[in-house]
Design an enzyme around this catalytic site. Structure first.
Site, short mmCIF file in Angstrom:
data_model
loop_
_atom_site.label_atom_id
_atom_site.label_comp_id
_atom_site.label_asym_id
_atom_site.label_seq_id
_atom_site.Cartn_x
_atom_site.Cartn_y
_atom_site.Cartn_z
N LEU A 62 38.31 38.04 54.54
CA LEU A 62 37.52 38.39 53.36
C LEU A 62 37.00 39.83 53.49
CD1 LEU A 62 35.98 37.63 50.74
CD2 LEU A 62 34.13 36.81 52.19
N HIS A 103 35.72 28.89 40.82
CA HIS A 103 36.33 29.84 39.87
C HIS A 103 36.58 29.20 38.50
CE1 HIS A 103 36.73 32.37 43.27
NE2 HIS A 103 37.94 32.03 43.67
N LYS A 138 31.31 31.71 47.85
CA LYS A 138 31.91 30.39 47.70
C LYS A 138 33.01 30.21 48.76
CE LYS A 138 36.00 30.52 46.62
NZ LYS A 138 37.22 30.05 46.84
C1 BG6 Z 1 39.83 32.83 46.51
C2 BG6 Z 1 40.61 31.63 46.96
O1 BG6 Z 1 38.50 32.47 46.25
O2 BG6 Z 1 40.41 33.34 45.30
C3 BG6 Z 1 42.08 31.98 47.15
O3 BG6 Z 1 40.06 31.18 48.19
C4 BG6 Z 1 42.63 32.60 45.90
O4 BG6 Z 1 42.82 30.84 47.51
C5 BG6 Z 1 41.75 33.77 45.45
O5 BG6 Z 1 43.94 33.07 46.17
C6 BG6 Z 1 42.21 34.31 44.11
O6 BG6 Z 1 41.49 35.47 43.79
P1 BG6 Z 1 42.11 36.57 42.84
O7 BG6 Z 1 41.00 37.55 42.63
O8 BG6 Z 1 43.30 37.16 43.55
O9 BG6 Z 1 42.53 35.87 41.59
#
Ligand code: BG6
Length: 476
Positions: free
Chosen positions: A21, A244, A152
């Protein structure tokens, strides 16, 4: 409008600084804010982790991560100057003596007394408690004004989330917590609300009474990458749906907040999340796993973890009575696409084969909203579609803040909590997810295998079909 810049000095300590992260999101976000001149004169970025490392090795990691995220296109001199603000501290999260040394280390940086201290929890939620406890002991000695950023997933289920929150609130006031879902940092996600609150015409259209169904699609092209050990323990529903998709759902279906402040928005989102009728009937849930998932590095061969999920939900409120909400998301699908479709009801006199009016919020790869208007001429062959399309944010190719973490870090620095979650919202989302997880644990839902590069298991098509609808695909 002049861009928001921060004047107050600060320190941001990233716990878990050697993790993905930090490398993939936080370092690039900090670089982007710095490069755009949004950060103050005095600040430090500190990596706090268990692995032993020197400042200069960590600075090299920092530079390499930013370059990788930017595809090699960076402002070299800005990145070099920024890396001089980067420090590393080796410590155990649960050892108070390490935090005492860390407090001394912070003092040695000699930042002004009014400096903010951001503590970023880039660690699994099991590591939250010891860090919170140790930071609380330090903050009693009045070190810096502290803000805690928790990302999260908040816990692994409702009970663990409640447990973390009770613990957290014993040590810090609620206002010090910034509960982050990076989707709320994306301009396109924020636009769902901005468009609604700035255009009365849309607010009228987006009332449950007017709507036939809502569909939320978030497809990803890649698989679990190197995150298998984390992902296999949680699966798509906890990883993606719990926060999300629930947040997008809430922004699209909530009543408009009566005020512009964080509490009003969080209250309205909570109102929807708490009213989600849990799909007790297993027919409302489809889960899948892409072929080849169990051969991925770090995934057990007998894994039953879902990499795809589709749900048929309802909101138990008068205005949304009987309006199905379909959500679907998964990994290793045809291409990365995120969009929300709001399909409006038809008049009783309209023919069944006439397409409905649709309002579409495209979140990825393009960030725009479309409204389809039909102009029906006497001659049925002359049905015209008028598509009003409006780009509401910069698209992915344009130079703008990386979606997600950068705007949210800026918000924490200026004490703006509007795009952070409240504890009750998180608990309400877990409530839904826990009920789905219980059905899965009871083997009530079959895990469907699907081909990598496809649109997911065919079984998910039956969810809207139950109500006479189809999933809407964006034209390619
Ligand atoms: C993260 C998830 O929160 O969001 C991942 O843990 C996912 O599995 C990612 O791939 C997606 O984020 P974004 O910004 O690339 O749509």
């Amino acid at each position: 409008m002049t861009p928001i810049t921060i004047k107050q000095p600060f320190i941001i300590t990233i716990f878990g600084a050697s993790g993905d992260l930090a490398k993939l999101m936080l370092f690039p976000a900090l670089y982007s804010l710095y490069e755009q001149g949004r950060l103050p004169v005095d600040f430090y970025i500190i990596g706090f982790a268990r692995t032993k490392k020197t400042d200069s090795a960590f600075q090299q990691d920092f530079i390499a991560s930013v370059k990788a995220a930017a595809g090699g296109v960076v402002n070299e001199s800005a990145l070099k100057k920024l890396s001089e603000r980067v420090r590393y501290f080796t410590g155990e999260y649960g050892r108070s003596a390490d935090f005492e040394s860390y407090a001394k280390f912070l003092k040695s940086l000699k930042l002004p007394a009014n400096s903010l201290h951001l503590a970023y929890f880039s660690v699994p939620s099991v590591a939250y408690k010891p860090i919170i406890e140790n930071l609380a002991a330090l903050s009693k000695s009045g070190l810096y004004h502290i803000r805690l950023i928790l990302e999260k997933p908040f816990g692994v289920d409702k009970q663990s989330a409640e447990d973390i929150f009770h613990f957290a609130l014993q040590h810090f006031e609620e206002e010090k917590f910034y509960l982050l879902d990076h989707y709320l940092g994306k301009p396109a996600v924020r636009s769902i609300m901005h468009l609604r609150e700035s255009n009365r015409i849309l607010s009228h259209m987006m009332r449950g009474y007017e709507i036939a169904n809502v569909q939320i699609t978030a497809f990803e092209e890649f698989g679990v990458k190197e995150r298998a050990s984390y992902f296999d323990q949680v699966g798509t529903i906890k990883d993606f749906v719990q926060s999300h998709l629930m947040q997008i759902l809430a922004l699209a279906t909530m009543s408009l907040p009566i005020d512009k402040n964080a509490q009003s928005l969080q209250r309205e989102k909570y109102g929807v999340l708490a009213a989600i009728e849990c799909p007790h009937d297993p027919k409302n849930i489809v889960i899948g796993q892409y072929q080849g998932y169990t051969k991925e590095n770090g995934v057990p061969q007998d894994s039953h973890t879902e990499t795809f999920a589709a749900l048929r939900l309802f909101i138990d409120r008068l205005d949304w009575f009987g309006v199905p909400i379909y959500v679907r998301t998964g990994k290793r699908l045809a291409k990365k696409q995120t969009y929300v479709v709001v399909e409006l009801k038809k008049f009783p006199f309209q023919a069944a084969n006439e397409p409905p009016n649709r309002l579409i919020f495209e979140l990825y790869p393009f960030e725009q909203a479309h409204l389809t208007l039909l102009n029906k001429q006497e001659d049925p062959a002359a049905l015209q579609e008028i598509i009003a399309s409006h780009s509401v944010a910069c698209n992915v190719k344009a130079k703008c803040l990386p979606p997600g973490h950068a705007p949210l870090l800026l918000d924490v620095l200026r004490g703006e909590k509007k795009y952070f979650l409240s504890f009750p919202e998180i608990i309400a989302s877990w409530d839904v997810v826990d009920k789905i997880s219980a059905l899965i644990a009871d083997n009530k839902i079959k895990l469907e295998l699907y081909q990598a590069g496809s649109s997911g298991p065919a079984a998910h098509l039956r969810l809207p079909a139950r109500d006479g609808f189809n999933w809407y695909s964006l034209p390619s």
